[in-house]
Design a protein around this motif. Structure first.
Motif, PDB file in Angstrom:
ATOM      1  N   ARG A 221      47.069  57.934  41.864  1.00 14.57           N
ATOM      2  CA  ARG A 221      47.362  57.547  42.948  1.00 14.57           C
ATOM      3  C   ARG A 221      48.958  57.173  42.660  1.00 14.57           C
ATOM      4  O   ARG A 221      48.845  55.942  42.332  1.00 14.57           O
ATOM      5  CB  ARG A 221      47.088  56.739  44.181  1.00 14.57           C
ATOM      6  CG  ARG A 221      45.304  56.860  44.036  1.00 14.57           C
ATOM      7  CD  ARG A 221      45.380  58.148  45.332  1.00 14.57           C
ATOM      8  NE  ARG A 221      44.410  57.728  46.289  1.00 14.57           N
ATOM      9  CZ  ARG A 221      45.343  58.469  47.674  1.00 14.57           C
ATOM     10  NH1 ARG A 221      46.167  59.471  48.128  1.00 14.57           N
ATOM     11  NH2 ARG A 221      43.742  58.388  48.785  1.00 14.57           N
ATOM     12  N   GLY A 222      49.996  57.333  43.080  1.00 12.71           N
ATOM     13  CA  GLY A 222      50.816  57.115  42.307  1.00 12.71           C
ATOM     14  C   GLY A 222      51.918  57.472  41.095  1.00 12.71           C
ATOM     15  O   GLY A 222      51.252  58.254  41.219  1.00 12.71           O
TER      16      GLY A 222
ATOM     17  N   ARG B 136      49.584  55.953  39.108  1.00 12.44           N
ATOM     18  CA  ARG B 136      48.586  55.246  38.115  1.00 12.44           C
ATOM     19  C   ARG B 136      47.317  56.381  38.105  1.00 12.44           C
ATOM     20  O   ARG B 136      46.968  57.310  39.351  1.00 12.44           O
ATOM     21  CB  ARG B 136      47.596  53.864  38.812  1.00 12.44           C
ATOM     22  CG  ARG B 136      49.216  52.987  38.151  1.00 12.44           C
ATOM     23  CD  ARG B 136      48.599  51.925  39.278  1.00 12.44           C
ATOM     24  NE  ARG B 136      47.835  51.898  40.736  1.00 12.44           N
ATOM     25  CZ  ARG B 136      46.934  51.081  40.543  1.00 12.44           C
ATOM     26  NH1 ARG B 136      46.127  50.502  40.854  1.00 12.44           N
ATOM     27  NH2 ARG B 136      46.883  51.303  42.349  1.00 12.44           N
TER      28      ARG B 136
ATOM     29  N   LEU C   6      43.748  56.021  38.155  1.00 18.34           N
ATOM     30  CA  LEU C   6      42.693  55.305  38.726  1.00 18.34           C
ATOM     31  C   LEU C   6      40.963  55.511  37.979  1.00 18.34           C
ATOM     32  O   LEU C   6      40.939  54.563  37.568  1.00 18.34           O
ATOM     33  CB  LEU C   6      42.255  55.430  40.309  1.00 18.34           C
ATOM     34  CG  LEU C   6      43.366  54.958  41.031  1.00 18.34           C
ATOM     35  CD1 LEU C   6      42.813  55.003  42.599  1.00 18.34           C
ATOM     36  CD2 LEU C   6      44.213  53.999  41.061  1.00 18.34           C
TER      37      LEU C   6
ATOM     38  N   PRO D 175      34.895  47.416  43.152  1.00 16.55           N
ATOM     39  CA  PRO D 175      35.693  46.286  43.244  1.00 16.55           C
ATOM     40  C   PRO D 175      37.141  47.167  44.193  1.00 16.55           C
ATOM     41  O   PRO D 175      36.823  48.506  44.107  1.00 16.55           O
ATOM     42  CB  PRO D 175      36.410  45.628  42.498  1.00 16.55           C
ATOM     43  CG  PRO D 175      36.853  46.363  40.905  1.00 16.55           C
ATOM     44  CD  PRO D 175      34.688  46.916  41.274  1.00 16.55           C
ATOM     45  N   ASN D 176      37.308  46.484  45.205  1.00 18.36           N
ATOM     46  CA  ASN D 176      38.194  46.604  46.006  1.00 18.36           C
ATOM     47  C   ASN D 176      39.387  47.985  45.131  1.00 18.36           C
ATOM     48  O   ASN D 176      40.133  47.113  44.319  1.00 18.36           O
ATOM     49  CB  ASN D 176      38.984  45.969  47.181  1.00 18.36           C
ATOM     50  CG  ASN D 176      37.684  45.178  47.945  1.00 18.36           C
ATOM     51  OD1 ASN D 176      38.325  43.767  48.267  1.00 18.36           O
ATOM     52  ND2 ASN D 176      37.744  45.834  49.332  1.00 18.36           N
ATOM     53  N   GLY D 177      40.168  48.750  45.815  1.00 19.76           N
ATOM     54  CA  GLY D 177      41.146  49.756  45.454  1.00 19.76           C
ATOM     55  C   GLY D 177      40.332  50.352  43.989  1.00 19.76           C
ATOM     56  O   GLY D 177      41.219  50.906  43.109  1.00 19.76           O
TER      57      GLY D 177
ATOM     58  N   GLY E 113      38.897  53.501  43.605  1.00 20.22           N
ATOM     59  CA  GLY E 113      39.157  54.417  44.315  1.00 20.22           C
ATOM     60  C   GLY E 113      37.633  55.044  44.936  1.00 20.22           C
ATOM     61  O   GLY E 113      37.812  56.902  44.815  1.00 20.22           O
ATOM     62  N   LYS E 114      37.012  54.737  45.144  1.00 16.27           N
ATOM     63  CA  LYS E 114      35.514  54.782  45.726  1.00 16.27           C
ATOM     64  C   LYS E 114      36.124  55.726  47.108  1.00 16.27           C
ATOM     65  O   LYS E 114      35.337  57.047  47.394  1.00 16.27           O
ATOM     66  CB  LYS E 114      34.972  53.723  46.448  1.00 16.27           C
ATOM     67  CG  LYS E 114      34.585  52.870  45.850  1.00 16.27           C
ATOM     68  CD  LYS E 114      33.564  52.039  46.378  1.00 16.27           C
ATOM     69  CE  LYS E 114      34.352  50.192  46.828  1.00 16.27           C
ATOM     70  NZ  LYS E 114      35.674  49.826  46.664  1.00 16.27           N
TER      71      LYS E 114
ATOM     72  N   SER F 260      39.009  56.985  47.310  1.00 20.60           N
ATOM     73  CA  SER F 260      39.865  58.187  47.225  1.00 20.60           C
ATOM     74  C   SER F 260      38.956  58.862  46.600  1.00 20.60           C
ATOM     75  O   SER F 260      39.333  60.922  46.703  1.00 20.60           O
ATOM     76  CB  SER F 260      40.936  57.768  45.505  1.00 20.60           C
ATOM     77  OG  SER F 260      41.964  57.203  45.989  1.00 20.60           O
TER      78      SER F 260
ATOM     79  N   HIS G 122      30.782  48.917  49.501  1.00 20.57           N
ATOM     80  CA  HIS G 122      30.109  47.731  48.165  1.00 20.57           C
ATOM     81  C   HIS G 122      28.992  46.668  48.488  1.00 20.57           C
ATOM     82  O   HIS G 122      28.786  46.666  47.813  1.00 20.57           O
ATOM     83  CB  HIS G 122      31.086  46.459  49.213  1.00 20.57           C
ATOM     84  CG  HIS G 122      32.356  46.947  49.076  1.00 20.57           C
ATOM     85  ND1 HIS G 122      33.241  47.453  50.353  1.00 20.57           N
ATOM     86  CD2 HIS G 122      33.830  46.507  48.304  1.00 20.57           C
ATOM     87  CE1 HIS G 122      34.845  47.451  49.823  1.00 20.57           C
ATOM     88  NE2 HIS G 122      34.707  47.489  48.782  1.00 20.57           N
TER      89      HIS G 122
HETATM   90  N1  LIG Z   1      48.438  57.317  48.999  1.00 20.78           N
HETATM   91  C1  LIG Z   1      48.873  56.983  48.156  1.00 20.78           C
HETATM   92  N2  LIG Z   1      49.494  56.325  47.726  1.00 20.78           N
HETATM   93  C2  LIG Z   1      49.879  55.435  46.637  1.00 20.78           C
HETATM   94  N3  LIG Z   1      48.636  54.768  46.244  1.00 20.78           N
HETATM   95  C3  LIG Z   1      47.297  54.855  46.656  1.00 20.78           C
HETATM   96  C4  LIG Z   1      47.499  55.989  47.833  1.00 20.78           C
HETATM   97  N4  LIG Z   1      46.583  55.395  48.482  1.00 20.78           N
HETATM   98  C5  LIG Z   1      45.391  55.059  47.989  1.00 20.78           C
HETATM   99  N5  LIG Z   1      46.665  54.672  46.821  1.00 20.78           N
HETATM  100  C6  LIG Z   1      45.948  53.442  46.226  1.00 20.78           C
HETATM  101  O1  LIG Z   1      44.430  53.860  45.061  1.00 20.78           O
HETATM  102  C7  LIG Z   1      43.925  52.339  45.004  1.00 20.78           C
HETATM  103  C8  LIG Z   1      42.796  53.468  45.507  1.00 20.78           C
HETATM  104  O2  LIG Z   1      42.168  53.038  46.645  1.00 20.78           O
HETATM  105  P1  LIG Z   1      41.014  53.524  47.622  1.00 20.78           P
HETATM  106  O3  LIG Z   1      41.477  53.719  49.264  1.00 20.78           O
HETATM  107  O4  LIG Z   1      40.477  54.761  47.011  1.00 20.78           O
HETATM  108  O5  LIG Z   1      40.030  52.577  46.975  1.00 20.78           O
HETATM  109  P2  LIG Z   1      38.343  51.663  47.044  1.00 20.78           P
HETATM  110  O6  LIG Z   1      37.832  51.360  46.400  1.00 20.78           O
HETATM  111  O7  LIG Z   1      37.627  52.858  48.173  1.00 20.78           O
HETATM  112  O8  LIG Z   1      38.924  50.520  47.829  1.00 20.78           O
HETATM  113  P3  LIG Z   1      38.252  49.472  49.056  1.00 20.78           P
HETATM  114  O9  LIG Z   1      36.950  48.845  48.065  1.00 20.78           O
HETATM  115  O10 LIG Z   1      39.410  48.141  49.520  1.00 20.78           O
HETATM  116  O11 LIG Z   1      38.030  50.146  50.684  1.00 20.78           O
HETATM  117  C9  LIG Z   1      44.530  51.576  45.327  1.00 20.78           C
HETATM  118  O12 LIG Z   1      44.988  50.166  45.158  1.00 20.78           O
HETATM  119  C10 LIG Z   1      45.253  51.803  46.791  1.00 20.78           C
HETATM  120  O13 LIG Z   1      46.409  51.020  46.629  1.00 20.78           O
END
Ligand SMILES: Nc1ncnc2c1ncn2[C@@H]1O[C@H](COP(=O)(O)OP(=O)(O)OP(=O)(O)O)[C@@H](O)[C@H]1O
Length: 204
Positions: free
Chosen positions: A15-16, A18, A20, A39-41, A43-44, A46, A186
């Motif tokens: 993502r970007g 990084r 993940l 945890p939040n962010g 990548g679930k 994704s 979660h």
């Molecule tokens: N289009 C994008 N471009 C860049 N980074 C992104 C993009 N979409 C998501 N991210 C980043 O990717 C990471 C993972 O996001 P994702 O929504 O998959 O996490 P998550 O585990 O589902 O989080 P949550 O528990 O908060 O729902 C986050 O840091 C988010 O900011």
């Protein structure tokens, strides 16, 4: 060993700028379930989107094998995420009927509406539904798709105790019918005998 419903090899998520997580392998057989946690962010969402074909796995050609980033499904799948894809301006009954016409599933719409506890809301525009009611409506759509497998992103958000139990029962039924279900959540979710993957264990 049974034929797998889902096989994924060496998934990396970028993502970007990084990475993940990765590498991550998945193997799900008929009737299996997988709980994605972390945890939040982490990548679930994704990963769910990747499995649905909406996000490309990251492939670094100079470090991978030919199987790197491959995702193979046997059968059809339905996705539920935070966007219920129901017209916010239509009454719920009509919004679901629209998809019934397209999805053409065999589960009768009125029975799905009843099962999800939405019968008293069919005249209410989708935009007025509460968070939990929208989740229930999205599930009514998923069931109507008649897909073999389900990808559910935070399906329990906003649901009350009965709603959580209902989702767990629906998942159990899908599994009993030979489907697989992947849940990103979660919250604890009862998936008897299911696999759990904490994406923290797969951080790149
Ligand atoms: N289009 C994008 N471009 C860049 N980074 C992104 C993009 N979409 C998501 N991210 C980043 O990717 C990471 C993972 O996001 P994702 O929504 O998959 O996490 P998550 O585990 O589902 O989080 P949550 O528990 O908060 O729902 C986050 O840091 C988010 O900011």
């Amino acid at each position: 060993m049974q034929a797998a419903c889902l096989v994924a090899w060496e998934l990396y998520c970028r993502r970007g700028d990084r990475i993940l997580f990765g590498p991550l392998d998945l193997w799900l057989e008929p009737g299996e379930a997988l709980h994605l946690t972390g945890p939040n962010g982490i990548g679930k969402t994704s990963l769910i989107r990747m499995l649905a074909g909406l996000l490309q796995p990251f492939v670094a050609y100079d470090m991978g094998s030919s199987a790197m980033g491959s995702i193979t499904w046997q059968g059809s799948f339905a996705l539920q995420d935070e966007r219920p894809a129901l017209d916010p301006h239509l009454p719920l009954g009509q919004a679901l009927a629209f998809w019934q016409g397209i999805d053409g599933g065999t589960a009768p719409l009125d029975r799905r509406i009843e099962r999800l506890g939405l019968a008293h809301l069919t005249d209410v525009p989708v935009r007025y539904l509460s968070t939990g009611q929208k989740k229930r409506a999205a599930l009514a759509r998923v069931i109507g798709q008649g897909a073999d497998h389900w990808l559910l992103d935070e399906p329990l958000n906003g649901l009350d105790k009965d709603g959580v139990a209902l989702v767990e029962a629906l998942i159990a039924e899908r599994r009993a019918a030979g489907g697989t279900v992947i849940v990103a959540s979660h919250q604890p979710v009862a998936l008897p005998g299911g696999q759990t993957i904490d994406l923290r264990d797969h951080r790149a």
